[in-house]
Design a protein around this motif. Structure first.
Motif, PDB file in Angstrom:
ATOM      1  N   ASN A 101       5.253  -5.564 -10.210  1.00 12.64           N
ATOM      2  CA  ASN A 101       6.542  -6.251 -10.079  1.00 12.64           C
ATOM      3  C   ASN A 101       7.645  -5.247  -9.758  1.00 12.64           C
ATOM      4  OD1 ASN A 101       9.198  -6.946 -11.834  1.00 12.64           O
ATOM      5  ND2 ASN A 101       8.395  -8.782 -10.816  1.00 12.64           N
ATOM      6  N   TYR A 102       7.657  -4.149 -10.468  1.00 11.19           N
ATOM      7  CA  TYR A 102       8.680  -3.138 -10.253  1.00 11.19           C
ATOM      8  C   TYR A 102       8.557  -2.532  -8.860  1.00 11.19           C
ATOM      9  CZ  TYR A 102      11.939   0.597 -11.404  1.00 11.19           C
ATOM     10  OH  TYR A 102      13.013   1.450 -11.409  1.00 11.19           O
ATOM     11  N   PHE A 103       7.348  -2.204  -8.435  1.00  8.37           N
ATOM     12  CA  PHE A 103       7.144  -1.643  -7.104  1.00  8.37           C
ATOM     13  C   PHE A 103       7.646  -2.613  -6.026  1.00  8.37           C
ATOM     14  CE2 PHE A 103       3.175   1.049  -8.398  1.00  8.37           C
ATOM     15  CZ  PHE A 103       3.996   1.946  -9.062  1.00  8.37           C
ATOM     16  N   ARG A 104       7.338  -3.904  -6.202  1.00 10.13           N
ATOM     17  CA  ARG A 104       7.770  -4.895  -5.202  1.00 10.13           C
ATOM     18  C   ARG A 104       9.291  -4.922  -5.104  1.00 10.13           C
ATOM     19  NH1 ARG A 104       9.823  -9.597  -5.585  1.00 10.13           N
ATOM     20  NH2 ARG A 104       9.183  -9.960  -7.741  1.00 10.13           N
ATOM     21  N   ARG A 105       9.954  -4.962  -6.238  1.00 15.66           N
ATOM     22  CA  ARG A 105      11.424  -5.037  -6.218  1.00 15.66           C
ATOM     23  C   ARG A 105      12.052  -3.740  -5.715  1.00 15.66           C
ATOM     24  NH1 ARG A 105      13.418  -5.644 -11.253  1.00 15.66           N
ATOM     25  NH2 ARG A 105      11.454  -5.219 -12.285  1.00 15.66           N
ATOM     26  N   LEU A 106      11.387  -2.621  -5.930  1.00 13.28           N
ATOM     27  CA  LEU A 106      11.916  -1.330  -5.531  1.00 13.28           C
ATOM     28  C   LEU A 106      11.665  -1.035  -4.045  1.00 13.28           C
ATOM     29  CD1 LEU A 106      13.311   1.211  -6.704  1.00 13.28           C
ATOM     30  CD2 LEU A 106      11.023   2.117  -7.138  1.00 13.28           C
TER      31      LEU A 106
ATOM     32  N   TRP B  86       0.820  -1.219   0.000  1.00 14.91           N
ATOM     33  CA  TRP B  86       0.000   0.000   0.000  1.00 14.91           C
ATOM     34  C   TRP B  86       0.852   1.267   0.000  1.00 14.91           C
ATOM     35  CZ3 TRP B  86      -4.531  -1.515  -1.368  1.00 14.91           C
ATOM     36  CH2 TRP B  86      -4.875  -2.852  -1.097  1.00 14.91           C
ATOM     37  N   TYR B  87       2.148   1.082  -0.143  1.00 18.36           N
ATOM     38  CA  TYR B  87       3.087   2.207  -0.143  1.00 18.36           C
ATOM     39  C   TYR B  87       3.034   2.950  -1.480  1.00 18.36           C
ATOM     40  CZ  TYR B  87       7.461   4.806   0.076  1.00 18.36           C
ATOM     41  OH  TYR B  87       8.400   5.797   0.053  1.00 18.36           O
ATOM     42  N   VAL B  88       3.048   4.278  -1.377  1.00 18.98           N
ATOM     43  CA  VAL B  88       3.073   5.118  -2.573  1.00 18.98           C
ATOM     44  C   VAL B  88       4.183   6.150  -2.401  1.00 18.98           C
ATOM     45  CG1 VAL B  88       1.782   6.707  -4.023  1.00 18.98           C
ATOM     46  CG2 VAL B  88       0.600   4.811  -2.943  1.00 18.98           C
ATOM     47  N   GLU B  89       5.120   6.124  -3.298  1.00 18.67           N
ATOM     48  CA  GLU B  89       6.215   7.096  -3.318  1.00 18.67           C
ATOM     49  C   GLU B  89       5.683   8.424  -3.873  1.00 18.67           C
ATOM     50  OE1 GLU B  89      10.079   8.345  -2.733  1.00 18.67           O
ATOM     51  OE2 GLU B  89       9.445   6.291  -2.346  1.00 18.67           O
TER      52      GLU B  89
ATOM     53  N   ASN C 227      -0.579   5.275  -7.614  1.00 13.74           N
ATOM     54  CA  ASN C 227      -1.250   4.089  -7.079  1.00 13.74           C
ATOM     55  C   ASN C 227      -0.259   3.108  -6.471  1.00 13.74           C
ATOM     56  OD1 ASN C 227      -3.940   4.743  -8.132  1.00 13.74           O
ATOM     57  ND2 ASN C 227      -2.957   4.493 -10.109  1.00 13.74           N
ATOM     58  N   SER C 228      -0.693   2.455  -5.411  1.00 11.16           N
ATOM     59  CA  SER C 228       0.107   1.407  -4.781  1.00 11.16           C
ATOM     60  C   SER C 228      -0.094   0.093  -5.533  1.00 11.16           C
ATOM     61  CB  SER C 228      -0.335   1.229  -3.326  1.00 11.16           C
ATOM     62  OG  SER C 228      -1.653   0.686  -3.284  1.00 11.16           O
ATOM     63  N   ALA C 229       0.769  -0.854  -5.257  1.00  8.03           N
ATOM     64  CA  ALA C 229       0.627  -2.189  -5.835  1.00  8.03           C
ATOM     65  C   ALA C 229      -0.701  -2.814  -5.415  1.00  8.03           C
ATOM     66  CB  ALA C 229       1.789  -3.078  -5.417  1.00  8.03           C
ATOM     67  N   GLY C 230      -1.105  -2.613  -4.166  1.00  3.69           N
ATOM     68  CA  GLY C 230      -2.379  -3.156  -3.685  1.00  3.69           C
ATOM     69  C   GLY C 230      -3.558  -2.580  -4.446  1.00  3.69           C
TER      70      GLY C 230
ATOM     71  N   PHE D  17      -9.257   2.182  -6.090  1.00  4.37           N
ATOM     72  CA  PHE D  17      -8.133   3.085  -5.871  1.00  4.37           C
ATOM     73  C   PHE D  17      -8.130   3.723  -4.490  1.00  4.37           C
ATOM     74  CE2 PHE D  17      -8.792   2.892 -10.447  1.00  4.37           C
ATOM     75  CZ  PHE D  17      -7.531   2.485 -10.851  1.00  4.37           C
ATOM     76  N   SER D  18      -9.226   3.580  -3.738  1.00  2.00           N
ATOM     77  CA  SER D  18      -9.280   4.227  -2.419  1.00  2.00           C
ATOM     78  C   SER D  18      -9.174   3.245  -1.254  1.00  2.00           C
ATOM     79  CB  SER D  18     -10.564   5.054  -2.286  1.00  2.00           C
ATOM     80  OG  SER D  18     -11.706   4.224  -2.349  1.00  2.00           O
ATOM     81  N   GLN D  19      -9.516   1.985  -1.455  1.00  2.00           N
ATOM     82  CA  GLN D  19      -9.382   1.011  -0.368  1.00  2.00           C
ATOM     83  C   GLN D  19      -7.909   0.823  -0.036  1.00  2.00           C
ATOM     84  OE1 GLN D  19     -11.584  -2.480  -1.846  1.00  2.00           O
ATOM     85  NE2 GLN D  19     -12.865  -2.260  -0.048  1.00  2.00           N
ATOM     86  N   LYS D  20      -7.618   0.593   1.216  1.00  2.68           N
ATOM     87  CA  LYS D  20      -6.240   0.407   1.668  1.00  2.68           C
ATOM     88  C   LYS D  20      -6.175  -0.726   2.691  1.00  2.68           C
ATOM     89  CE  LYS D  20      -4.943   4.200  -0.466  1.00  2.68           C
ATOM     90  NZ  LYS D  20      -4.649   4.025  -1.858  1.00  2.68           N
ATOM     91  N   ASP D  21      -4.984  -1.223   2.863  1.00  7.13           N
ATOM     92  CA  ASP D  21      -4.647  -2.155   3.939  1.00  7.13           C
ATOM     93  C   ASP D  21      -5.457  -3.445   3.947  1.00  7.13           C
ATOM     94  OD1 ASP D  21      -2.687  -0.349   4.817  1.00  7.13           O
ATOM     95  OD2 ASP D  21      -4.193   0.766   5.955  1.00  7.13           O
TER      96      ASP D  21
END
Length: 149
Positions: free
Chosen positions: A140-145, A31-34, A39-42, A73-77
């Motif tokens: 995939n990129y977000f997970r590796r980063l 759920w992390y967003v830089e 958008n987060s991966a989730g 796009f708004s649900q989290k966790d």
């Protein structure tokens, strides 16, 4: 024969999505967003699931699914195991929906407009695959980063 190809490719990509979600060491990173990233991966996972349940499940398979795109796009966790369950459920929906079709339908108009235009079911299914692959690559990129444990 082409329907079988679509079934194979959607299942392959959904199982890869499941593998990506299960590969996170720190579930909070789903759920992390830089800064500068929308958008987060989730949320991308929820979006992909919603997209297929809407366009394939409800539209082609008459599942009765009602999409709430804003929630994607708004649900989290949401816990990873819940996301995995939803992915598994989507595998079944896509397979069952596509099982109802014959290759003949691929040349017919898709029941919904795409960008305010009539397109063939073949074009729409191809679009859905490429859209899925685009976001799967981001996940995939977000997970590796971001999930560097």
């Amino acid at each position: 024969m082409l329907i079988e190809t679509f079934k194979f490719l959607f299942k392959r990509d959904l199982l890869k999505l499941k593998q990506e979600i299960e590969s996170y060491n720190d579930q909070s990173k789903l759920w992390y967003v830089e800064k500068g990233i929308s958008n987060s991966a989730g949320n991308l996972c929820l979006h992909l699931i919603g997209n297929l349940n809407h366009f394939i499940g409800a539209t082609l398979g008459n599942t009765g699914y009602v999409r709430n795109r804003d929630l994607e796009f708004s649900q989290k966790d949401i816990p990873a195991d819940e996301l995995v369950k939803r992915i598994n459920d989507t595998v079944v929906v896509v397979e069952n929906s596509l099982n109802k079709l014959s290759d003949d339908i691929l040349n017919e108009d898709f029941p919904l407009l795409y960008n305010n235009e009539r397109v063939s079911t073949m074009l729409m299914l191809t679009h859905l695959l490429t859209h899925f692959g685009y976001h799967l690559g981001q996940i995939n990129y977000f997970r590796r980063l971001y999930d560097k444990n």
